[in-house]
Design a protein around this motif. Structure first.
Motif, PDB file in Angstrom:
ATOM      1  N   GLU A 138       0.724  -1.400  -0.008  1.00 21.81           N
ATOM      2  CA  GLU A 138      -0.189   0.026   0.179  1.00 21.81           C
ATOM      3  C   GLU A 138       0.760   1.278  -0.112  1.00 21.81           C
ATOM      4  O   GLU A 138       1.614   1.407   0.732  1.00 21.81           O
ATOM      5  CB  GLU A 138      -0.921  -0.024   1.281  1.00 21.81           C
ATOM      6  CG  GLU A 138      -1.825  -1.252   1.290  1.00 21.81           C
ATOM      7  CD  GLU A 138      -3.329  -0.549   0.666  1.00 21.81           C
ATOM      8  OE1 GLU A 138      -3.657   0.426   0.124  1.00 21.81           O
ATOM      9  OE2 GLU A 138      -4.255  -1.582   0.937  1.00 21.81           O
ATOM     10  N   ASN A 139       0.399   2.184  -0.679  1.00 20.80           N
ATOM     11  CA  ASN A 139       1.009   3.422  -0.873  1.00 20.80           C
ATOM     12  C   ASN A 139       2.536   3.637  -1.130  1.00 20.80           C
ATOM     13  O   ASN A 139       3.217   4.322  -0.237  1.00 20.80           O
ATOM     14  CB  ASN A 139       0.463   4.247   0.369  1.00 20.80           C
ATOM     15  CG  ASN A 139      -0.954   4.844   0.558  1.00 20.80           C
ATOM     16  OD1 ASN A 139      -1.484   4.832  -0.414  1.00 20.80           O
ATOM     17  ND2 ASN A 139      -1.237   5.117   1.698  1.00 20.80           N
ATOM     18  N   LYS A 199      -0.362   2.536  -5.877  1.00 18.79           N
ATOM     19  CA  LYS A 199       0.812   3.903  -5.913  1.00 18.79           C
ATOM     20  C   LYS A 199       0.074   4.857  -6.532  1.00 18.79           C
ATOM     21  O   LYS A 199      -0.894   4.823  -7.551  1.00 18.79           O
ATOM     22  CB  LYS A 199       1.898   3.511  -6.920  1.00 18.79           C
ATOM     23  CG  LYS A 199       3.021   4.562  -6.969  1.00 18.79           C
ATOM     24  CD  LYS A 199       4.104   3.901  -7.700  1.00 18.79           C
ATOM     25  CE  LYS A 199       5.272   4.682  -7.822  1.00 18.79           C
ATOM     26  NZ  LYS A 199       6.273   4.266  -8.538  1.00 18.79           N
ATOM     27  N   ARG A 200       0.076   6.090  -5.639  1.00 15.16           N
ATOM     28  CA  ARG A 200      -0.840   7.326  -5.887  1.00 15.16           C
ATOM     29  C   ARG A 200      -2.279   6.898  -6.144  1.00 15.16           C
ATOM     30  O   ARG A 200      -2.889   7.422  -7.349  1.00 15.16           O
ATOM     31  CB  ARG A 200      -0.217   8.010  -7.313  1.00 15.16           C
ATOM     32  CG  ARG A 200       1.359   8.459  -7.142  1.00 15.16           C
ATOM     33  CD  ARG A 200       1.914   9.253  -8.363  1.00 15.16           C
ATOM     34  NE  ARG A 200       3.066   9.511  -8.275  1.00 15.16           N
ATOM     35  CZ  ARG A 200       4.245   9.179  -8.904  1.00 15.16           C
ATOM     36  NH1 ARG A 200       3.917   8.297  -9.841  1.00 15.16           N
ATOM     37  NH2 ARG A 200       5.274   9.601  -8.634  1.00 15.16           N
ATOM     38  N   GLY A 201      -2.770   6.159  -5.446  1.00 19.35           N
ATOM     39  CA  GLY A 201      -4.161   5.957  -5.462  1.00 19.35           C
ATOM     40  C   GLY A 201      -4.522   4.661  -6.442  1.00 19.35           C
ATOM     41  O   GLY A 201      -5.816   4.752  -6.398  1.00 19.35           O
ATOM     42  N   ARG A 207       3.855   2.036   2.549  1.00 20.42           N
ATOM     43  CA  ARG A 207       3.881   2.621   3.964  1.00 20.42           C
ATOM     44  C   ARG A 207       3.223   1.406   4.806  1.00 20.42           C
ATOM     45  O   ARG A 207       3.502   1.435   5.999  1.00 20.42           O
ATOM     46  CB  ARG A 207       2.924   3.588   3.798  1.00 20.42           C
ATOM     47  CG  ARG A 207       3.347   4.810   3.265  1.00 20.42           C
ATOM     48  CD  ARG A 207       2.913   6.203   3.298  1.00 20.42           C
ATOM     49  NE  ARG A 207       2.449   6.403   4.758  1.00 20.42           N
ATOM     50  CZ  ARG A 207       1.597   7.189   5.292  1.00 20.42           C
ATOM     51  NH1 ARG A 207       0.558   7.796   4.586  1.00 20.42           N
ATOM     52  NH2 ARG A 207       1.480   7.319   6.612  1.00 20.42           N
TER      53      ARG A 207
END
Length: 159
Positions: free
Chosen positions: A121-122, A151-153, A130
């Motif tokens: 995630e993220n 990545k980037r939502g 993260r």
């Protein structure tokens, strides 16, 4: 439950801050116990060996998010059909701070276990997540064995 407790799987700073009651039902508790027995405890034991073999330090794993009631899931912008709301998912961070190593380890480790989702995630531009989301079952009770990067939502299959 050898390495995780029910209280850490339901604890939420966001729920506390917003005054949300995040108490799981008996069914949710049973799902959390199954999640720990089938995924989290075995993952922690394997990570402990990996850390010892590679001098990575403390192998403890912190649960950033486990069970979420529907209101809490909404408050943290969780997916509408998140396995967190059934008690079948947890977001994990290694205490030793070795996030990239932990993510790579998890990708390899799930090859030999039953699981629903593994999501890095993220991720940063360097591929460092993260946290790692791991789920045992979807809300439909199936296991998709899905490995994703976020990545980037946006979500992408893991290579």
């Amino acid at each position: 439950m050898n390495y995780f407790t029910l209280s850490e799987l339901v604890r939420s700073d966001t729920a506390d801050r917003l005054g949300l009651e995040n108490t799981p039902s008996e069914e949710h508790c049973a799902h959390l116990e199954e999640l720990v027995a089938c995924l989290l405890d075995p993952l922690r034991e394997a990570w402990m060996l990996h850390c010892a073999e590679n001098n990575l330090g403390n192998p403890a794993i912190r649960v950033g998010s486990g069970y979420r009631c529907v209101a809490l899931n909404r408050a943290v912008s969780g997916a509408a059909h998140s396995a967190h709301t059934a008690g079948w998912a947890a977001d994990l961070v290694p205490v030793n701070g070795r996030m990239k190593a932990f993510g790579l380890f998890c990708r390899e480790w799930v090859a030999n276990v039953a699981f629903d989702q593994l999501i890095s995630e993220n991720e940063s531009d360097r591929g460092i997540p993260r946290w790692i989301h791991i789920g045992l079952k979807s809300l439909k009770g199936e296991q998709r064995r899905e490995k994703l990067r976020m990545k980037r939502g946006r979500y992408f299959p893991m290579e």
